[in-house]
Design an enzyme around this catalytic site. Structure first.
Site, PDB file in Angstrom:
ATOM      1  N   HIS A  78      -5.927   4.149  -5.805  1.00 21.21           N
ATOM      2  CA  HIS A  78      -6.665   3.112  -5.080  1.00 21.21           C
ATOM      3  C   HIS A  78      -6.936   3.561  -3.655  1.00 21.21           C
ATOM      4  O   HIS A  78      -6.271   4.442  -3.111  1.00 21.21           O
ATOM      5  CB  HIS A  78      -5.894   1.783  -5.078  1.00 21.21           C
ATOM      6  CG  HIS A  78      -4.912   1.653  -3.949  1.00 21.21           C
ATOM      7  ND1 HIS A  78      -5.276   1.212  -2.693  1.00 21.21           N
ATOM      8  CD2 HIS A  78      -3.582   1.919  -3.875  1.00 21.21           C
ATOM      9  CE1 HIS A  78      -4.209   1.198  -1.895  1.00 21.21           C
ATOM     10  NE2 HIS A  78      -3.179   1.633  -2.587  1.00 21.21           N
ATOM     11  N   CYS A  79      -7.952   2.955  -3.057  1.00 20.75           N
ATOM     12  CA  CYS A  79      -8.265   3.197  -1.651  1.00 20.75           C
ATOM     13  C   CYS A  79      -8.554   1.846  -1.009  1.00 20.75           C
ATOM     14  O   CYS A  79      -7.911   0.851  -1.368  1.00 20.75           O
ATOM     15  CB  CYS A  79      -9.443   4.160  -1.510  1.00 20.75           C
ATOM     16  SG  CYS A  79     -10.981   3.577  -2.265  1.00 20.75           S
ATOM     17  N   LYS A  80      -9.484   1.781  -0.074  1.00 15.54           N
ATOM     18  CA  LYS A  80      -9.800   0.512   0.573  1.00 15.54           C
ATOM     19  C   LYS A  80     -10.717  -0.343  -0.299  1.00 15.54           C
ATOM     20  O   LYS A  80     -10.427  -1.516  -0.542  1.00 15.54           O
ATOM     21  CB  LYS A  80     -10.455   0.760   1.927  1.00 15.54           C
ATOM     22  CG  LYS A  80     -10.835  -0.528   2.667  1.00 15.54           C
ATOM     23  CD  LYS A  80     -11.530  -0.226   3.986  1.00 15.54           C
ATOM     24  CE  LYS A  80     -11.929  -1.528   4.688  1.00 15.54           C
ATOM     25  NZ  LYS A  80     -12.651  -1.276   5.956  1.00 15.54           N
ATOM     26  N   GLY A  82     -12.651   1.234  -3.185  1.00 15.55           N
ATOM     27  CA  GLY A  82     -12.899   1.829  -4.496  1.00 15.55           C
ATOM     28  C   GLY A  82     -13.700   3.111  -4.497  1.00 15.55           C
ATOM     29  O   GLY A  82     -13.703   3.829  -5.503  1.00 15.55           O
ATOM     30  N   ILE A 109      -7.820  -1.857  -2.389  1.00 19.28           N
ATOM     31  CA  ILE A 109      -6.828  -2.804  -1.895  1.00 19.28           C
ATOM     32  C   ILE A 109      -7.485  -4.121  -1.476  1.00 19.28           C
ATOM     33  O   ILE A 109      -6.843  -5.177  -1.488  1.00 19.28           O
ATOM     34  CB  ILE A 109      -6.021  -2.188  -0.726  1.00 19.28           C
ATOM     35  CG1 ILE A 109      -4.744  -3.016  -0.464  1.00 19.28           C
ATOM     36  CG2 ILE A 109      -6.869  -2.066   0.526  1.00 19.28           C
ATOM     37  CD1 ILE A 109      -3.792  -2.362   0.523  1.00 19.28           C
TER      38      ILE A 109
END
Length: 203
Positions: A78-80, A82, A109
């Site tokens: 995951h990142c901020k 996607g 997230i």
């Protein structure tokens, strides 16, 4: 019932697109111990807000070998929002030949938080990440230099020119001296337990 079924399935990789999973389905897999979660954001972002139990492996240094070394058959990244995690899933797609499936958490997230799922927030950390701070400083300096060049002296146009040259260097080499300088400022220092070399960061 149809909505529930959709929320617990993944989108398979095809046509060059990464496999994705929505946050609720990802949380269910993690709760059952059927996957591990990897955060591919930068260390300062991870230190500011993170999903409990996530391992930090920034996209800038991510390699399939590091993901395989986690020893899990199913890895969620995951990142901020996607985008970076989709890049990470594509980068690690060849691990399927080793029996390791890498899936991007759709929406990152931000979607995780919007779904009401838990995160750990460090309120003492700055709201803006290092890259956002870098962009803000460059923008302000370019704007100020241009205004001073137009109304005070043309010599001030050196400032936006210098900023532009710095961006060109960052784009071609991947190195940004301003970002490196901001990263070591007291308000941006990442705790030692969040070292980017650690695979058990902030757990």
């Amino acid at each position: 019932m149809t909505t529930m079924a959709t929320s617990t399935t993944t989108t398979p990789a095809s046509g060059g697109h990464p496999s994705e999973i929505d946050p609720a389905a990802a949380k269910a897999l993690l709760d059952r111990g059927e996957a591990v979660l990897v955060d591919v954001r930068d260390a300062d972002e991870h230190a500011r807000e993170r999903i409990p139990g996530a391992t930090l492996l920034p996209l800038s240094t991510l390699a399939p070998e590091k993901v395989a070394a986690l020893g899990a058959k199913h890895v969620l990244v995951h990142c901020k929002s996607g985008r970076r995690s989709a890049d990470a899933a594509m980068r690690c797609s060849r691990l399927v030949t080793q029996g390791v499936t890498v899936t991007s958490v759709r929406g990152g997230i931000e979607a995780w938080r919007s779904a009401g799922l838990p995160t750990v927030v460090e309120s003492s950390r700055p709201r803006l990440g290092v890259m956002q701070q870098t962009q803000l400083v460059i923008g302000l300096m370019a704007l100020t230099g241009t205004a001073l060049g137009a109304f005070v002296s043309p010599w001030f146009l050196i400032v936006p020119g210098f900023m532009g040259a710095g961006l060109v260097m960052a784009g071609t080499t991947g190195l940004c001296p301003l970002a490196s300088l901001l990263a070591v400022m007291p308000w941006n220092r990442v705790p030692s337990q969040c070292s980017t070399d650690s695979t058990t960061c902030c757990r």
